[in-house]
Design a protein around this motif. Sequence first.
Motif, PDB file in Angstrom:
ATOM      1  N   TYR A 138      -4.631   3.630   0.634  1.00 20.40           N
ATOM      2  CA  TYR A 138      -3.325   3.719  -0.002  1.00 20.40           C
ATOM      3  C   TYR A 138      -2.870   5.144  -0.199  1.00 20.40           C
ATOM      4  CZ  TYR A 138      -6.358   4.334  -4.068  1.00 20.40           C
ATOM      5  OH  TYR A 138      -7.327   4.754  -4.929  1.00 20.40           O
ATOM      6  N   ARG A 139      -3.672   6.126   0.249  1.00 24.20           N
ATOM      7  CA  ARG A 139      -3.288   7.515   0.144  1.00 24.20           C
ATOM      8  C   ARG A 139      -3.028   8.156   1.506  1.00 24.20           C
ATOM      9  NH1 ARG A 139      -1.830   8.785  -5.074  1.00 24.20           N
ATOM     10  NH2 ARG A 139      -3.337   7.942  -6.525  1.00 24.20           N
ATOM     11  N   SER A 164       0.826  -1.199   0.000  1.00 23.88           N
ATOM     12  CA  SER A 164       0.000   0.000   0.000  1.00 23.88           C
ATOM     13  C   SER A 164       0.866   1.259   0.000  1.00 23.88           C
ATOM     14  CB  SER A 164      -0.931   0.001   1.216  1.00 23.88           C
ATOM     15  OG  SER A 164      -1.652   1.208   1.305  1.00 23.88           O
ATOM     16  N   ARG A 165       1.851   1.281   0.878  1.00 21.75           N
ATOM     17  CA  ARG A 165       2.787   2.408   0.932  1.00 21.75           C
ATOM     18  C   ARG A 165       4.123   1.902   1.431  1.00 21.75           C
ATOM     19  NH1 ARG A 165       2.561   7.552   5.169  1.00 21.75           N
ATOM     20  NH2 ARG A 165       4.787   8.003   5.080  1.00 21.75           N
ATOM     21  N   LYS A 199       0.025   2.603  -5.981  1.00 23.88           N
ATOM     22  CA  LYS A 199      -1.265   2.361  -6.608  1.00 23.88           C
ATOM     23  C   LYS A 199      -1.114   2.057  -8.102  1.00 23.88           C
ATOM     24  CE  LYS A 199      -5.738   2.244  -7.046  1.00 23.88           C
ATOM     25  NZ  LYS A 199      -5.839   2.065  -8.490  1.00 23.88           N
ATOM     26  N   GLU A 206       1.712   9.892  -6.183  1.00 23.40           N
ATOM     27  CA  GLU A 206       2.273   8.539  -6.252  1.00 23.40           C
ATOM     28  C   GLU A 206       3.652   8.485  -5.605  1.00 23.40           C
ATOM     29  OE1 GLU A 206       1.376   4.621  -7.615  1.00 23.40           O
ATOM     30  OE2 GLU A 206       0.188   6.421  -7.897  1.00 23.40           O
ATOM     31  N   ARG A 217       3.384   5.618  -2.879  1.00 25.56           N
ATOM     32  CA  ARG A 217       2.032   5.066  -2.779  1.00 25.56           C
ATOM     33  C   ARG A 217       1.878   4.155  -3.984  1.00 25.56           C
ATOM     34  NH1 ARG A 217       3.438   9.529   0.310  1.00 25.56           N
ATOM     35  NH2 ARG A 217       1.825   9.997   1.830  1.00 25.56           N
TER      36      ARG A 217
END
Length: 355
Positions: free
Chosen positions: A352-353, A102-103, A219, A173, A217
């Motif tokens: 995820y942010r 996720s991070r 994603k 990102e 991040r």
Amino acid sequence: MVRVINIDWLSLYCGCVGLHDIGNFKVIKQNYSTPQFAEIYNVLDELRNEIVATIQRKPYSTIIPKDCAILEIKNRILYEPDFMGYVTLLADTLGLRIRSISRIDVCADFNSFNRGVSPERFIKAFIENKIVKMGSTKYTILGDQKCVKLDDKQHSKTEQMYSYIRFGERSHEVSSYLYNKSKELREIKDKPYIRSAWERGGLDTTKDVWRLEFSLRNKQMKYMQKKDSIIFRLDCDYFKTIGMVENLWDCCYNKYFDFRRNTGIAKKCRMPKVILVDNTESTLKMFVPANTACSNRMDKIVLRKLYSTEENLRCDTDQERDIFRSAAYRYAEAKDMLPYFYRQVMGYVPPYRTA
């Protein structure tokens, strides 16, 4: 230049059906929740007598899969030699199915840049436009104005002292941070295990240690091996090979911390490159695929209409409501508008942010 590279943050997107104590791991439910998840658990490793992770589960949103959980590893664990082996053991033991990262934050600690250039001097050169940054140039800076005594005759001068600069929004990102880590440990919270890592790595702990950190991040970001052009997403297995953490940091540095000496010519890419760190050749390239359609004002209207349709039609069942919400999510994903969708339409930041 001596540098010590580590992972400083790791959170994993997992599948989780249920949680219970097993082996030396004890899960302790907390009496609070987050805007995204209803249940929060601390994971106690009884052999260590230490909280080693936090688990968030049972999302409020019907768009997020019901079995979604975020496993966040405590900072101390990440500074151990075989941290990823411990992380996968922890997840496997608790029955968490790791789906993606996720991070992840990867950092390098050092006393100075090449040729003894201090990070503070570098920040001042950037503020004074002596050097320019390639790519995104939006930044946030922290500093202090101080009076510096010059001699015994009470002469002094005022200087701007900088201790932190961040490039990129936290929701992006990738964002990069350069800051005085020693100052942070002195003023906020000391972490002896970080100081021990500095000593093992050969840093001079009698001087201030600075940190250049990249927060990813994970994603949309993809990675490509230069040797065979294989494209992949970062996962836990990648970091089980020695040197892969440093390889990732080098990749981030080359792409997101590229500065040029300002010679006044029109194209920055033709300006001389500022070599802040040497020996940063990486086997990776990183990129965000440009496969999403452009968005405009009408797309924002469509998103809001899709998401609010279930309320306007007074849908009675979760299945009916999910149809419109899932449609809104897919529309936002196709238009590369997920951050807008989560914040402005749904009213919260997705897992995820998180910062």
